[in-house]
Design an enzyme around this catalytic site. Structure first.
Site, PDB file in Angstrom:
ATOM      1  N   ALA B 138       0.397  -1.116  -0.438  1.00  0.00           N
ATOM      2  CA  ALA B 138      -0.196   0.244  -0.248  1.00  0.00           C
ATOM      3  C   ALA B 138       0.937   1.628   0.100  1.00  0.00           C
ATOM      4  O   ALA B 138       0.523   1.890   0.988  1.00  0.00           O
ATOM      5  CB  ALA B 138      -0.710  -0.136   1.089  1.00  0.00           C
ATOM      6  N   ALA B 139       1.610   1.368  -1.284  1.00  0.00           N
ATOM      7  CA  ALA B 139       3.060   2.133  -0.888  1.00  0.00           C
ATOM      8  C   ALA B 139       2.235   4.225  -1.344  1.00  0.00           C
ATOM      9  O   ALA B 139       3.463   4.697  -1.145  1.00  0.00           O
ATOM     10  CB  ALA B 139       4.201   1.850  -1.710  1.00  0.00           C
ATOM     11  N   PRO B 141       1.124   7.496  -1.422  1.00  0.00           N
ATOM     12  CA  PRO B 141       1.735   8.145  -3.340  1.00  0.00           C
ATOM     13  C   PRO B 141       3.343   8.457  -3.061  1.00  0.00           C
ATOM     14  O   PRO B 141       3.507   8.859  -3.778  1.00  0.00           O
ATOM     15  CB  PRO B 141       1.461   9.592  -2.734  1.00  0.00           C
ATOM     16  CG  PRO B 141       0.942   9.722  -0.881  1.00  0.00           C
ATOM     17  CD  PRO B 141       0.703   8.653  -0.343  1.00  0.00           C
ATOM     18  N   ARG B 167      -3.634   6.143  -8.426  1.00  0.00           N
ATOM     19  CA  ARG B 167      -2.258   6.428  -7.305  1.00  0.00           C
ATOM     20  C   ARG B 167      -1.408   5.251  -7.037  1.00  0.00           C
ATOM     21  O   ARG B 167      -0.208   6.240  -6.931  1.00  0.00           O
ATOM     22  CB  ARG B 167      -2.931   5.630  -5.283  1.00  0.00           C
ATOM     23  CG  ARG B 167      -4.094   6.065  -4.908  1.00  0.00           C
ATOM     24  CD  ARG B 167      -5.070   5.581  -3.763  1.00  0.00           C
ATOM     25  NE  ARG B 167      -3.812   5.420  -2.388  1.00  0.00           N
ATOM     26  CZ  ARG B 167      -3.501   6.151  -1.511  1.00  0.00           C
ATOM     27  NH1 ARG B 167      -4.041   7.821  -1.845  1.00  0.00           N
ATOM     28  NH2 ARG B 167      -2.448   5.532  -0.832  1.00  0.00           N
ATOM     29  N   ASP B 205       1.497  -0.047   5.817  1.00  0.00           N
ATOM     30  CA  ASP B 205       0.986   1.870   6.147  1.00  0.00           C
ATOM     31  C   ASP B 205      -0.690   1.228   6.206  1.00  0.00           C
ATOM     32  O   ASP B 205      -0.272   1.541   4.749  1.00  0.00           O
ATOM     33  CB  ASP B 205       1.694   3.214   5.626  1.00  0.00           C
ATOM     34  CG  ASP B 205       0.971   4.475   5.928  1.00  0.00           C
ATOM     35  OD1 ASP B 205       1.150   5.139   5.400  1.00  0.00           O
ATOM     36  OD2 ASP B 205       0.286   4.344   7.165  1.00  0.00           O
ATOM     37  N   CYS B 257      -3.578   5.598  10.811  1.00  0.00           N
ATOM     38  CA  CYS B 257      -4.022   6.530  10.430  1.00  0.00           C
ATOM     39  C   CYS B 257      -4.633   6.791  11.207  1.00  0.00           C
ATOM     40  O   CYS B 257      -6.238   8.089  11.046  1.00  0.00           O
ATOM     41  CB  CYS B 257      -3.528   7.533   9.889  1.00  0.00           C
ATOM     42  SG  CYS B 257      -4.857   7.786   8.475  1.00  0.00           S
TER      43      CYS B 257
END
Lengths: 190, 336
Positions: B138-139, B141, B167, B205, B257
């Protein structure tokens, strides 16, 4: 698919760079390997973030291959990981000949002043909007540049801003260089 | 899959939620998380207020292009007032800006990118070094990918995965702008990543409910409770892939987050049950203020005591968005 460049592909890039300045190729690589990213299922095909149009020798029709600089460890990854993948730092396109790309101009400008022009701050700002450069804005230039040649545009600190094409005299208040591909595209293409 | 636990809302929380147009159930959960993370009463209120306030702006210096000192000098020459952060000196706090940082030449040269200070934590905690093979799932941006490539001095291989084509385009452009040559890009979900045990470190992330971004995104104040369950399933799948590609003895950093324990500590507990062990994150404070710790008690879930090694950022208490970060090591093998 990302794979190591063949000897023939590497020779094309080497000749193209050595034509600018002898021995430029090894500085251009700077410890990295030359690799090719071919259109494949998976990641978008190369050229979707368009390189400079015609920035380099005219090419014949053929499959487009993105030329990238990669760390050797990337090429050492299993083929199953490299199949359907892209990556590395794209520096140009190979279609029978080698055409330098935006980041290729950044790499090249670090190694040579050949094919470079240095412009003032005002021209820097305008060029980054894709605007042309007037002769009066040019502080320094490679005297071997001719009408129709592509050149690397740098700012007063010699930081590469992109690729231009010579369309007029470097002296006088008329258009000297038209913009082909500039760093401002990173904002415009977002 | 972990569904969001509803917490009782006292009158003070209900009144606050109504006044500021937050979901009542969400506000109650936030207070419960903050309390269990070690925040005292006054800090809990600061946290709630922080969700409605602007957080400072930051830019992170790209080590592949320049140094923080040179970047700061250049930005100051343009009229910016910047200050290196304590937590990560490569992250400059923008105190005053005559123009958007994104409009500067330095941004276009790939010297800097906007990044919240807390967002720098996962890659800092990962601690990648030159010559390693790292997976970044899930790299997009790409700011953390660039951070990892910088820590590796562009030597080694970072396999960056992103399923969304739009993305992926941002990811490619940011990595190109940043000058990274050690990154391999793959456009698919993490579950489709081939192979086993080839990564020395993995960074996850994870896609999440993003509650920590409320200071800049008011729409998240009325989050839907079922989103937690849906996203916790996605997170589990990504972590399964992370476990498969990580070699024995390798390091896994899990970050989100969001504040939801179902997306944070509960996910980490699943890994611990598979034999992973937690390690200290190595960051205990942000700009002089102690971080919250991972919570060790949440209704309906057994959370081991070592979960307290994880760290939490709280807007209003810390000058950042909200974040959760945990560092784990897979059993067996030699250390990277």
């Amino acid at each position: 698919m990302i794979r190591a460049a063949t000897q023939e592909e590497e020779a094309i890039v080497r000749e193209s760079l050595d034509a600018v300045q002898r021995g430029l190729f090894s500085g251009f690589l700077s410890g990295k390997r030359l690799a090719i990213v071919e259109a494949d299922e998976g990641v978008e095909p190369p050229g979707s973030h368009p390189p400079a149009q015609g920035a380099g020798p005219e090419t014949q029709a053929g499959p487009r291959r993105a030329v990238v600089l990669v760390d050797p460890a990337v090429l050492a990854l299993p083929e199953t990981l490299r199949q359907g993948a892209a990556g590395g730092l794209q520096v140009g396109i190979l279609e029978e000949g080698f055409a330098l790309d935006l980041q290729g101009s950044v790499v090249l400008a670090r190694e040579t002043r050949r094919q470079c022009i240095r412009v003032n701050e005002k021209a820097t700002r305008l060029f980054l909007y894709g605007r042309a450069i007037l002769g009066t804005s040019i502080l320094e230039y490679d005297p071997s540049l001719r009408f129709g040649d592509h050149c690397i545009v740098t700012n007063p600190r010699r930081e590469a801003l992109g690729i231009g094409r010579v369309v007029g005299s470097f002296k006088g208040a008329r258009t000297a260089v038209e913009a082909v591909h500039d760093l401002g595209s990173y904002l415009r293409d977002e | 899959m972990a569904e969001a636990v509803r917490m009782p809302a006292g009158p003070q929380v209900r009144e606050w939620a109504a006044r500021h147009k937050f979901s009542e159930w969400m506000a109650a959960r936030f207070i419960a998380v903050a309390q269990r993370s070690g925040l005292g009463p006054s800090d809990r209120l600061r946290f709630l207020d922080g969700l409605r306030q602007k957080v400072p702006s930051y830019v992170r210096c790209n080590a592949l292009r320049t140094t923080p000192d040179v970047l700061a000098t250049r930005l100051r020459a343009r009229g910016f007032l910047v200050q290196p952060s304590e937590m990560d000196p490569a992250v400059l706090r923008i105190i005053q800006a005559p123009i958007s940082q994104g409009a500067t030449l330095e941004h276009l040269l790939g010297w800097s990118s906007p990044q919240d200070l807390a967002s720098a934590a996962p890659a800092l905690v990962l601690g990648a070094v030159p010559g390693e093979t790292v997976a970044d799932l899930a790299a997009a941006p790409g700011m953390k990918t660039l951070h990892v490539a910088g820590d590796m001095q562009d030597e080694g291989a970072v396999v960056a995965v992103e399923p969304d084509p739009r993305r992926m385009r941002s990811l490619r452009m940011n990595l190109e702008r940043g000058g990274a040559s050690c990154v391999l890009l793959r456009q698919h979900g993490a579950q489709e990543l081939p192979g086993e045990g080839w990564a020395d470190r993995v960074l996850v992330d994870a896609p999440c409910t993003g509650e920590g971004t409320m200071p800049k995104d008011k729409t998240r104040r009325q989050g839907r409770v079922e989103e937690t369950g849906r996203l916790s399933r996605v997170q589990e799948e990504i972590l399964d892939a992370a476990d498969r590609v990580l070699r024995p003895g390798g390091v896994l950093v899990y970050a989100t987050c969001t504040f939801a324990p179902e997306e944070n500590e509960v996910q980490v507990a699943r890994l611990l049950a598979q034999g992973y062990r937690m390690e200290p994150v190595g960051i205990d404070a942000c700009e002089g203020v102690p971080l919250g710790h991972g919570i060790t008690e949440w209704p309906g879930h057994e959370l081991p005591a070592e979960m307290a090694m994880a760290r939490r950022f709280f807007p209003g208490v810390h000058p950042t968005l909200g974040f959760f970060v945990a560092r784990l090591r897979k059993e067996g093998g030699g250390s990277p």
